[in-house]
Scaffold this active site. Structure first.
Site, PDB file in Angstrom:
ATOM      1  N   GLY A  18      28.110   4.991 -26.407  1.00 58.29           N
ATOM      2  CA  GLY A  18      27.801   6.703 -25.966  1.00 58.29           C
ATOM      3  C   GLY A  18      26.121   6.327 -24.776  1.00 58.29           C
ATOM      4  O   GLY A  18      25.798   7.609 -25.159  1.00 58.29           O
ATOM      5  N   ALA A  19      26.530   5.622 -24.330  1.00 57.62           N
ATOM      6  CA  ALA A  19      25.159   4.958 -23.471  1.00 57.62           C
ATOM      7  C   ALA A  19      24.853   5.110 -22.398  1.00 57.62           C
ATOM      8  O   ALA A  19      24.225   4.732 -21.796  1.00 57.62           O
ATOM      9  CB  ALA A  19      24.927   3.210 -23.557  1.00 57.62           C
ATOM     10  N   ASN A  20      25.556   5.787 -21.586  1.00 56.23           N
ATOM     11  CA  ASN A  20      26.309   5.869 -20.367  1.00 56.23           C
ATOM     12  C   ASN A  20      25.378   7.651 -19.872  1.00 56.23           C
ATOM     13  O   ASN A  20      25.158   8.080 -18.719  1.00 56.23           O
ATOM     14  CB  ASN A  20      28.052   6.657 -19.733  1.00 56.23           C
ATOM     15  CG  ASN A  20      28.827   7.554 -20.663  1.00 56.23           C
ATOM     16  OD1 ASN A  20      28.976   7.441 -21.538  1.00 56.23           O
ATOM     17  ND2 ASN A  20      27.871   8.738 -19.724  1.00 56.23           N
TER      18      ASN A  20
ATOM     19  N   GLY B 218      22.537  10.917 -21.890  1.00 57.35           N
ATOM     20  CA  GLY B 218      21.751  11.294 -23.383  1.00 57.35           C
ATOM     21  C   GLY B 218      21.282  10.386 -23.561  1.00 57.35           C
ATOM     22  O   GLY B 218      19.816   9.147 -23.513  1.00 57.35           O
TER      23      GLY B 218
ATOM     24  N   GLY C  52      21.650   7.737 -26.056  1.00 57.05           N
ATOM     25  CA  GLY C  52      22.093   6.486 -25.631  1.00 57.05           C
ATOM     26  C   GLY C  52      21.229   5.493 -23.921  1.00 57.05           C
ATOM     27  O   GLY C  52      21.247   4.568 -24.466  1.00 57.05           O
TER      28      GLY C  52
ATOM     29  N   SER D 138      21.755  13.223 -37.718  1.00 57.49           N
ATOM     30  CA  SER D 138      21.079  14.689 -37.770  1.00 57.49           C
ATOM     31  C   SER D 138      20.960  15.126 -38.852  1.00 57.49           C
ATOM     32  O   SER D 138      21.451  14.674 -40.037  1.00 57.49           O
ATOM     33  CB  SER D 138      21.939  15.486 -36.920  1.00 57.49           C
ATOM     34  OG  SER D 138      21.896  16.742 -36.382  1.00 57.49           O
TER      35      SER D 138
ATOM     36  N   TYR E  38      30.578  19.063 -37.669  1.00 56.94           N
ATOM     37  CA  TYR E  38      29.689  17.920 -37.391  1.00 56.94           C
ATOM     38  C   TYR E  38      28.659  17.650 -39.072  1.00 56.94           C
ATOM     39  O   TYR E  38      28.298  16.504 -38.551  1.00 56.94           O
ATOM     40  CB  TYR E  38      28.976  18.918 -36.054  1.00 56.94           C
ATOM     41  CG  TYR E  38      27.394  18.276 -35.631  1.00 56.94           C
ATOM     42  CD1 TYR E  38      27.909  17.269 -34.874  1.00 56.94           C
ATOM     43  CD2 TYR E  38      26.408  18.558 -35.859  1.00 56.94           C
ATOM     44  CE1 TYR E  38      27.233  16.562 -34.296  1.00 56.94           C
ATOM     45  CE2 TYR E  38      25.048  17.507 -35.258  1.00 56.94           C
ATOM     46  CZ  TYR E  38      25.854  16.633 -34.222  1.00 56.94           C
ATOM     47  OH  TYR E  38      24.986  16.151 -33.711  1.00 56.94           O
TER      48      TYR E  38
END
Length: 306
Positions: A31-33, A35, A37, A160, A184
């Protein structure tokens, strides 16, 4: 007054103080694209690492790659596709990594989402549980051989503080509570429980596993919210939430700080060790969730490296 409120909250944020370089090291960030990441990727690229962006949206990931190269002058940035809504995609990603990489020094399990609705993936798993837990669980297991080969190496799981609200049903991890925040929270507890088991089973291998709480961060995790929920999120974000760079500090701290080389199975917030919930510290619960997760993802004998 609002500026004063923001300054007050920011004064309590932790910051990674390590100047450690990562030249010759390979890092995978899911998920590095965008935020957290993306912010993590930029920092580790500045340290000289080979950074692999593991993303679902290739167009966004390639744009992020070019931005990282421009900001860091590090051209050793790679994009590979992985879709956490598909366990086949996770396995294909692992095959690519094994075919192209000789080592993995740091795995950052960052990808996650909320407000995904109450539906099943094609694998028959609840979408939130799969994206936030089952897929990273599978990915971590598939990459453990490279992590062990590259030791000392590190696994960093972005969890979290919401894990403290979890209400797991051990008869059915796919159960979707009526309130999305509980779903979540369940996934975030599973992140901690996975890390708990990894730390015990990897003892003596030189591979560590820790969890971070990034704080409340203004990221696109809210993209699936209704307009009213999104508006409320943005108001809170303006007053109290961290930027992705601020939120990524604990994850970066766990990935690079020399003082944590032999620290494993811990939970950190604001770059210092914090106390997770009693559930997160329950080794029997952790072992049970691990067992259920193995069954859920269909982990095969040749995919087990611990």
């Amino acid at each position: 007054m609002l500026t004063g409120v923001k300054k007050y909250y920011r004064s309590s944020y932790g910051k990674c103080r390590s100047n450690k370089k990562l030249i010759g090291k390979t890092v995978i960030i899911t998920g590095a694209n965008s935020g957290l990441g993306k912010a993590t990727a930029i920092d580790l690229a500045l340290r000289g690492a080979r950074v692999i962006l593991a993303c679902r949206n290739l167009e966004a990931a390639n744009a992020t790659k070019e931005e990282i190269i421009y900001q860091t002058d590090n051209e050793n940035i790679v994009v590979h596709h992985v879709d956490f809504e598909s366990l086949d995609s996770v396995r294909e990603f692992s095959k690519k990594i094994h075919a192209t990489e000789e080592r993995v020094d740091i795995l950052v399990n960052n990808a996650g989402a909320s407000q995904l609705g109450n539906k099943l993936t094609k694998d028959g798993l609840h979408i939130a549980m799969q994206v936030n837990h089952f897929a990273p669980f599978l990915l971590t297991n598939l990459l453990l051989d490279l992590l062990k080969k590259s030791a000392p190496s590190r696994i960093v799981n972005v969890s979290s503080r919401f894990h403290k609200n979890a209400r797991l049903n051990l008869n059915d991890l796919n159960e979707a509570p009526a309130v999305d925040v509980i779903t979540y929270s369940n996934t975030k507890l599973c992140n901690l429980l996975m890390s708990n088991v990894l730390s015990r089973r990897l003892a003596g291998t030189g591979v560590t596993s820790n969890c971070s709480h990034p704080g409340f961060v203004d990221t696109n995790i809210c993209k699936n919210m209704s307009y009213i929920e999104w508006l409320g999120w943005k108001i809170l974000a303006y007053l109290f939430f961290r930027t992705p760079k601020e939120g990524a500090q604990t994850t970066i701290h766990l990935a690079v700080s020399e003082e944590l080389e032999n620290v494993s199975g811990k939970y950190f917030a604001n770059c210092i060790e914090a106390t997770p919930s009693k559930q997160a510290q329950d080794e029997k619960l952790a072992d049970r969730v691990w067992e259920l997760s193995e069954k859920a993802v269909g982990l095969m004998p040749d995919e087990k490296h611990i």
